[in-house]
Design an enzyme around this catalytic site. Structure first.
Site, mmCIF file in Angstrom:
data_model
loop_
_atom_site.group_PDB
_atom_site.id
_atom_site.type_symbol
_atom_site.label_atom_id
_atom_site.label_comp_id
_atom_site.label_asym_id
_atom_site.label_seq_id
_atom_site.Cartn_x
_atom_site.Cartn_y
_atom_site.Cartn_z
ATOM 1 N N ASP A 22 43.399 33.400 31.110
ATOM 2 C CA ASP A 22 44.373 32.324 30.918
ATOM 3 C C ASP A 22 45.778 32.887 30.701
ATOM 4 O O ASP A 22 45.932 33.951 30.106
ATOM 5 C CB ASP A 22 43.945 31.485 29.700
ATOM 6 C CG ASP A 22 44.645 30.138 29.683
ATOM 7 O OD1 ASP A 22 45.248 29.739 30.714
ATOM 8 O OD2 ASP A 22 44.611 29.478 28.633
ATOM 9 N N HIS A 39 49.818 33.760 39.244
ATOM 10 C CA HIS A 39 48.439 33.970 39.709
ATOM 11 C C HIS A 39 48.335 35.288 40.479
ATOM 12 O O HIS A 39 47.334 35.997 40.390
ATOM 13 C CB HIS A 39 47.977 32.797 40.575
ATOM 14 C CG HIS A 39 47.864 31.515 39.804
ATOM 15 N ND1 HIS A 39 47.214 31.437 38.599
ATOM 16 C CD2 HIS A 39 48.328 30.255 40.053
ATOM 17 C CE1 HIS A 39 47.275 30.194 38.132
ATOM 18 N NE2 HIS A 39 47.949 29.461 38.995
ATOM 19 N N LEU A 133 28.254 47.736 38.976
ATOM 20 C CA LEU A 133 28.806 46.617 38.201
ATOM 21 C C LEU A 133 28.470 45.325 38.936
ATOM 22 O O LEU A 133 28.703 45.223 40.143
ATOM 23 C CB LEU A 133 30.337 46.756 38.089
ATOM 24 C CG LEU A 133 31.079 45.561 37.487
ATOM 25 C CD1 LEU A 133 30.740 45.403 35.998
ATOM 26 C CD2 LEU A 133 32.600 45.720 37.649
HETATM 27 C C1 FPP Z 1 44.514 30.240 34.284
HETATM 28 O O1 FPP Z 1 45.891 30.425 33.957
HETATM 29 C C2 FPP Z 1 44.202 30.937 35.529
HETATM 30 C C3 FPP Z 1 43.713 30.335 36.648
HETATM 31 C C4 FPP Z 1 43.444 28.894 36.740
HETATM 32 C C5 FPP Z 1 43.478 31.111 37.869
HETATM 33 C C6 FPP Z 1 42.875 32.459 37.687
HETATM 34 C C7 FPP Z 1 43.166 33.232 38.886
HETATM 35 C C8 FPP Z 1 43.503 34.528 38.915
HETATM 36 C C9 FPP Z 1 43.528 35.423 37.736
HETATM 37 C C10 FPP Z 1 43.931 35.095 40.193
HETATM 38 C C11 FPP Z 1 43.024 35.920 40.989
HETATM 39 C C12 FPP Z 1 41.576 35.865 40.753
HETATM 40 C C13 FPP Z 1 40.679 36.530 41.513
HETATM 41 C C14 FPP Z 1 39.246 36.491 41.144
HETATM 42 C C15 FPP Z 1 41.077 37.312 42.693
HETATM 43 P P1 FPP Z 1 46.813 29.152 33.883
HETATM 44 O O2 FPP Z 1 47.392 28.915 35.227
HETATM 45 O O3 FPP Z 1 46.069 27.990 33.311
HETATM 46 O O4 FPP Z 1 47.939 29.640 32.894
HETATM 47 P P2 FPP Z 1 48.741 28.748 31.850
HETATM 48 O O5 FPP Z 1 47.747 28.329 30.796
HETATM 49 O O6 FPP Z 1 49.754 29.708 31.325
HETATM 50 O O7 FPP Z 1 49.353 27.608 32.602
#
Ligand code: FPP
Length: 255
Positions: A22, A39, A133
């Protein structure tokens, strides 16, 4: 890695780590950049996390990449994430395979477009025999969905006359949820400062040790992960038993 039930006591190194990644959006917003850039930075942190697990002999890593609820985000953010997943699969899978990583996806795969579904299938096929893994990507995943699909699969067997409803217990349901062939996560990590499970592996996290950090996901580094591991190693996991039982010493009785 065989499936196993809870074992009182604490292995120093978790066998399975589950992560809510997150903070990508906030990381970008603090830099006055679009959320999609956050992201993209988050995808780099995924590599940091995989490297750490490989270096520390952690057998399984499950990452929450996209929840059932994330489909409700603005269309351009969902589109950017889909493009990122597609690119990451194209870019990383060969290297993961070379490093002995088995890649698997859990979630409602049929909600993704055909190109992504095909990449997921190909990644699973290529890496299916690897043992260094087990990397599980939860995509269009929700803990409620997982338990519902497990219940549905048992209900089908009852309807077909192959299963007595009275035989359904925790063990049987536990065999039908996602990742039933792996040990349940020993350690759950969430970055980004929120302290909740957000419909992640609800069944599987029943006895996991929970660890939270204010670090935003793109800021993740090996030192942060090491802190999580050190904290994990100091915990006593009792699974409902007493401390004395877990330690194998006699109960203390008051004078
Ligand atoms: C949450 O942060 C994150 C996500 C919804 C997306 C997770 C995706 C990645 C880490 C990118 C790549 C992943 C892979 C497996 C290649 P948020 O957007 O909710 O952050 P915020 O709470 O600050 O708004």
């Amino acid at each position: 890695m065989p499936a196993s039930g809870p074992t009182p006591g604490t292995p120093r190194i978790p066998r399975h780590v589950a992560v809510i990644m997150d903070g990508n959006g906030r990381w970008a917003e603090r830099r006055h950049r679009p959320r999609a850039i956050g992201h993209r930075a988050g995808a780099r942190a995924v590599n940091t996390c995989i490297d750490f697990c490989l270096a520390h002999g952690i057998g399984a890593l499950t990452l929450f990449a996209f929840s059932s609820e994330n489909w409700g985000r603005p269309e351009d953010e969902v589109g950017a994430l889909m493009k990122l997943f597609l690119n990451a699969l194209d870019r990383e899978v060969e290297e993961l395979h070379r490093r002995g990583v088995r890649v698997r996806f859990i979630g409602q795969r049929d909600r993704f477009g055909p190109a992504l579904v095909e990449r997921m299938r190909a990644a699973e096929e290529l890496t299916g025999g690897n043992t260094q893994l087990a990397l599980n990507i939860a995509a269009s995943y929700g803990g409620h969905w997982d338990i519902a699909q497990a219940a549905r699969s048992l209900a089908r067997e009852v309807a077909a006359g192959r299963l007595d409803p009275e035989a359904i217990d925790e063990a049987l349901l536990g065999e039908r949820v996602c990742l039933a062939d792996l040990p349940a996560p020993d350690l759950f990590i969430r970055t980004g400062g929120e302290q909740r499970i957000s419909n992640f592996l609800l069944w599987q996290l029943a006895y996991s040790e929970l660890w939270f950090t204010d670090a935003l996901w793109p800021e993740l580094d090996a030192a942060t992960l090491q802190r999580a591991l050190d904290d994990f190693a100091s915990r006593e996991r009792r699974y409902g038993l007493t401390g004395a039982q877990v330690a194998g010493r006699p109960e203390e009785t008051p004078e």
